[in-house]
Scaffold this active site. Structure first.
Site, PDB file in Angstrom:
ATOM      1  N   CYS A 360     -19.609 -14.049   6.976  1.00  0.00           N
ATOM      2  CA  CYS A 360     -20.137 -12.717   6.497  1.00  0.00           C
ATOM      3  C   CYS A 360     -21.630 -13.031   5.744  1.00  0.00           C
ATOM      4  CB  CYS A 360     -19.300 -11.902   5.838  1.00  0.00           C
ATOM      5  SG  CYS A 360     -18.229 -12.624   4.952  1.00  0.00           S
ATOM      6  N   ARG A 389     -12.087 -24.313   5.971  1.00  0.00           N
ATOM      7  CA  ARG A 389     -11.426 -24.032   4.900  1.00  0.00           C
ATOM      8  C   ARG A 389     -10.411 -25.036   4.421  1.00  0.00           C
ATOM      9  NH1 ARG A 389     -10.085 -17.758   6.516  1.00  0.00           N
ATOM     10  NH2 ARG A 389     -12.098 -17.129   6.813  1.00  0.00           N
ATOM     11  N   GLN A 407     -14.164 -18.594  14.502  1.00  0.00           N
ATOM     12  CA  GLN A 407     -13.644 -17.111  14.323  1.00  0.00           C
ATOM     13  C   GLN A 407     -14.864 -16.432  15.516  1.00  0.00           C
ATOM     14  OE1 GLN A 407     -14.622 -16.431  10.308  1.00  0.00           O
ATOM     15  NE2 GLN A 407     -12.471 -15.827  10.099  1.00  0.00           N
ATOM     16  N   ASP A 409     -16.318 -13.802  15.332  1.00  0.00           N
ATOM     17  CA  ASP A 409     -16.533 -12.871  14.011  1.00  0.00           C
ATOM     18  C   ASP A 409     -17.608 -11.935  14.529  1.00  0.00           C
ATOM     19  OD1 ASP A 409     -16.208 -12.131  11.398  1.00  0.00           O
ATOM     20  OD2 ASP A 409     -16.759 -13.983  10.618  1.00  0.00           O
ATOM     21  N   HIS A 411     -19.743  -8.595  12.258  1.00  0.00           N
ATOM     22  CA  HIS A 411     -19.901  -7.597  11.161  1.00  0.00           C
ATOM     23  C   HIS A 411     -20.929  -6.346  11.463  1.00  0.00           C
ATOM     24  CE1 HIS A 411     -18.963 -11.491   9.266  1.00  0.00           C
ATOM     25  NE2 HIS A 411     -18.455 -10.765   8.385  1.00  0.00           N
ATOM     26  N   LYS A 492      -7.608  -4.293   4.593  1.00  0.00           N
ATOM     27  CA  LYS A 492      -7.849  -4.858   6.313  1.00  0.00           C
ATOM     28  C   LYS A 492      -6.625  -4.306   6.886  1.00  0.00           C
ATOM     29  CE  LYS A 492      -5.663  -9.487   5.763  1.00  0.00           C
ATOM     30  NZ  LYS A 492      -5.733 -11.058   5.748  1.00  0.00           N
ATOM     31  N   HIS A 538     -15.910  -6.041   8.590  1.00  0.00           N
ATOM     32  CA  HIS A 538     -15.769  -7.358   9.175  1.00  0.00           C
ATOM     33  C   HIS A 538     -14.630  -7.417  10.439  1.00  0.00           C
ATOM     34  CE1 HIS A 538     -17.273  -9.052   5.192  1.00  0.00           C
ATOM     35  NE2 HIS A 538     -16.875  -7.843   5.016  1.00  0.00           N
TER      36      HIS A 538
END
Length: 695
Positions: A360, A389, A407, A409, A411, A492, A538
């Site tokens: 992000c 991670r 991901q 991912d 935004h 979320k 997100h």
RNA sequence: GCCGGUGUGGCGCAGUUGGUAGCGCAGGCGAUUUGUAAUCGUCAGGUCGUGGGUUCGAGUCCCUCCACCGGCUCCA
């Protein structure tokens, strides 16, 4: 039987609304004898006026009685709980002085937590010994006798059992302060109930239980594991023994079978067998490499996802894997998410660089790279972003829990007014995409503000949570609440999908975030020519490519739909002399973009067929004299019993293209043959498999 | 991270009370040319997860670390 004295009778009402009059003092067992002799064997407990009771419960006038049979969800629950007691009894007999903590029934079984004296521990080998001792107890048909004890008496009775003592003390405290009752407390007064099987064993328990241990017996102990007392990692570590029990050996065997089936479709095993990916020791725990075939599957997944994202108006961005710490200071990740971030690399003595745990902040910087206008919103930035991670060593698990993951991912920067509309369109997009990959069994989970670690005002959290909740509710799939499970910057919604083993995996997440735009001081110019703060959403649809890959593999038991299969067609000539025709077939298929392999006639056909089937190839073509002569192929559909001979090549090509385009679950889907119907029924489709594993 | 278990050629396994490693599959080569779930022969391949210790001698015993498996806690 009926006496003249009315007050010596009791009349109870059964579930089917019939009434039954019994002698005063009759128990549920007595009722069974009078209602239907067959019930004596099948009923193990009853619900009386909404509460579960033992068969020894003495009925009162006007009681509403619902019988609980062993062969029901509630019945099995009671069986399992009773079996857990027997296990604890067996353990205390084998290890005198053993402490036992809690032993509930759970989905598909039960467990009991123990602590053995003198620092001793169970070994897998002890399971058999315990089972044997349990069988003895069961053979003795010991009664489960219910006892009520006042707190003081109970503390005395369980004086040698510290875990039980703690439970009783908690009950007393809860009762004193709030009138709340724990599972073992009796609602009537400050007493607790216990069940006694023999002089040697009594356990604190609310019940109900089967009448005697002889009603049990179809059980199996499964594994020894560790567990923290009260689920708190700061407290004592106990040993947990898991087991399962059913109402019959047949049902037990079926369950054991399901477990074995789940093991067969374990994605880690399939990944090795099908040569898809591996976790080389040299790289490190939780870090996967994808082999060519796995890479092809992954690429297909990613390509499809990219295509869909383009259709949905996302713009593609790229960002680096490492960054100076400042970025994650500003975002708050180092503070709130720090324990999941790998230790930093020090550059030039002092600058610290971190592997990114999230994408992000990078996308935020892209947003912030220039003055934004409301005309650009919603701005949807997408990236297959690889993050790292630090996961605790014990939690790493195949592709579903890794330390390096990608991901899908995105935004979305939008105005507050656009927020709801955007959420709705994202959720629709997610569910569509998951269905296109053949997943169908999922539910939504709304995770709210974490108690301990969260930034932002209550008001903001409330507004964000409400927006998510309303959107989720409109989706027409089950929604459950996950109190306190949100990210530090916002609540979320996650999409939970069920895998073959019945575990649910968190896949897609959609998070609404008012915080990071503030932290990074994001703004856009509105139509009023004033600066406004955008809202950020997100979202990741696969969740991570790795986990999604693993879940898909299990879902399909390795037999991926043709459009995802690394090799879609294998061509097997009967003899070498058919090679030139086969090569022509291969070329025609390849020209259609179909992934096709040619397998030389170096081995007998049956050996090559076997190999192709083990590799779970969707279409295996056997080509011989009659095919060369007639311009046909012999088609073996994955999952079908028999081949279809002499299929004209054009019609085969048309079918497989239809299969790929339509994302058929199984190649048999569109081929109307006599067996294809059978095959679908046999449970080769994911739908059928899911039903299979749900139990 | 914690509790328990496991770690032998690419994969699946055997290895007796410690006496310096075997099998099947896969792989290479040769023969076989096969119509629907394993053709035959032959060859090659292992410092027994790592580091240390005990011992005349360790795959076998002890310790360390690493990895994996089953859970707990945590999570995409």
């Amino acid at each position: 039987m009926v006496t003249a004295e009315a007050n010596e009778n009791v009349t109870v009402r059964l579930e089917d609304d019939t009434t039954l009059t019994l002698d005063f003092g009759s128990t549920v067992s007595d009722l069974l004898g009078q209602a239907d002799k067959k019930l004596i064997r099948s009923v193990i407990a009853a619900e009386v006026n909404g509460d579960e009771k033992d068969l020894s419960y003495v009925l009162k006038n006007g009681d509403k009685v619902k019988l609980i049979e062993a062969a029901s969800e509630r019945g099995r629950h009671i069986l399992r709980h009773s079996t857990a007691h027997v296990m604890a009894q067996a353990v205390t007999s084998l290890w005198p002085g053993a402490y036992f903590a809690i032993g509930p029934a759970i989905e598909d079984g039960f467990y009991y937590d123990f602590s053995l004296p003198d620092g001793k521990h169970f070994t897998e080998a002890d399971i058999e010994k315990i089972e044997e001792a349990m069988r003895k107890i069961i053979a003795e048909k010991q009664p489960f006798t219910r006892e009520e004890h006042e707190i003081d008496a109970a503390l005395h009775l369980f004086g040698a059992q510290p875990f039980k003592t703690e439970i009783i003390e908690n009950i007393a405290v809860a009762d004193a302060s709030k009138g709340e009752f724990s599972a073992e407390a009796s609602p009537e007064s400050l007493t607790v109930t216990a069940y006694r099987n023999s002089d040697a064993f009594v356990d604190l328990c609310r019940g109900p239980h089967v009448p005697h241990t002889g009603a049990l017996g179809h059980f199996k102990l499964l594994k020894v594991a560790g567990a923290y007392w009260r689920g708190d990692e700061k407290r004592q570590q106990l040993q947990r023994i898991y087991g399962t029990a059913f109402e019959s050996d047949k049902m037990l065997a079926e369950h054991i079978n399901r477990l074995a089936e789940a093991e067969r479709r374990d994605h880690r095993k399939l990944g090795l067998e099908l040569d898809l990916f591996s976790f080389p020791d040299e790289i490190g725990s939780g870090l996967a490499v994808f082999h060519p075939k796995g890479g092809l599957i992954r690429k297909t997944m990613e390509d499809y996802s990219r295509m869909r994202h383009e259709e949905e108006g996302y713009q593609f961005v790229y960002s680096p894997h490492i960054t100076k710490g400042d970025l994650f200071e500003i975002s708050g990740h180092l503070n709130w998410f720090g324990e999941n971030i790998f230790p930093p690399m020090e550059i030039d003595g002092e600058t610290k660089y971190y592997l990114k745990p999230m994408n992000c902040p990078f996308h935020i910087l892209i947003f912030r790279s220039k003055q934004r206008s409301y005309r650009e919103l919603p701005l949807k930035l997408f990236e297959f972003g690889t993050v790292y991670r630090y996961e605790k060593s014990g939690v790493v698990h195949g592709l579903t829990r890794v330390r390096g993951m990608t991901q899908d991912d995105s935004h979305i920067f939008c105005t507050r007014e656009q927020m709801t509309e955007e959420l709705k369109s994202i959720l629709t997009f997610v569910l569509d995409l998951l269905r296109e990959f053949g997943l169908s069994d999922f539910y939504l989970e709304l995770s709210t503000r974490p108690e301990a670690k969260a930034v932002g005002s209550d008001l903001e959290w409330e507004e964000a949570t409400k927006a998510l909740h309303d959107t989720a509710e409109a989706m027409d799939i089950p929604l459950v609440l996950d109190e306190g499970g949100g990210a530090f910057y916002g609540p979320k919604i996650s999409v939970q999908a069920k895998d073959a083993i019945g575990r649910t995996w968190q896949m897609s997440t959609v998070q609404l975030d008012f915080q990071l735009p503030q932290r990074f001081d994001l703004s856009y110019v509105g139509s009023d020519n004033a600066k406004h703060r955008p809202v950020m959403i997100h979202r990741a649809l696969f969740g991570t490519v790795e986990r999604f890959f693993g879940v898909l593999l299990e879902h399909y038991a390795g037999a991926l739909p043709t459009w995802l299969a690394p090799v879609q067609v294998k061509i097997l000539p009967i003899r070498d002399t058919h090679e030139s025709y086969c090569q022509r077939v291969k070329q025609l298929l390849a020209e259609e973009g179909i992934r096709v392999d040619y397998v030389q006639a170096k081995e007998p056909l049956s050996a090559r067929i076997r190999q192709a089937k083990l590799e779970k190839t969707p279409y295996v073509l056997a080509v011989g004299d009659e095919d060369v002569a007639g311009g046909t192929v012999g088609v073996n559909l994955r999952g079908a019993k028999d081949p279809i001979r002499a299929v004209p090549l054009e019609s085969f090509i048309a079918k497989i293209k239809e299969d790929i385009r339509g994302h058929w679950i199984n190649p048999t889907q569109g081929f109307v043959t006599e067996d294809s119907v059978d095959v679908q029924k046999q449970g080769t489709t994911p739908e059928a498999r899911d039903n299979h594993s749900d139990l």
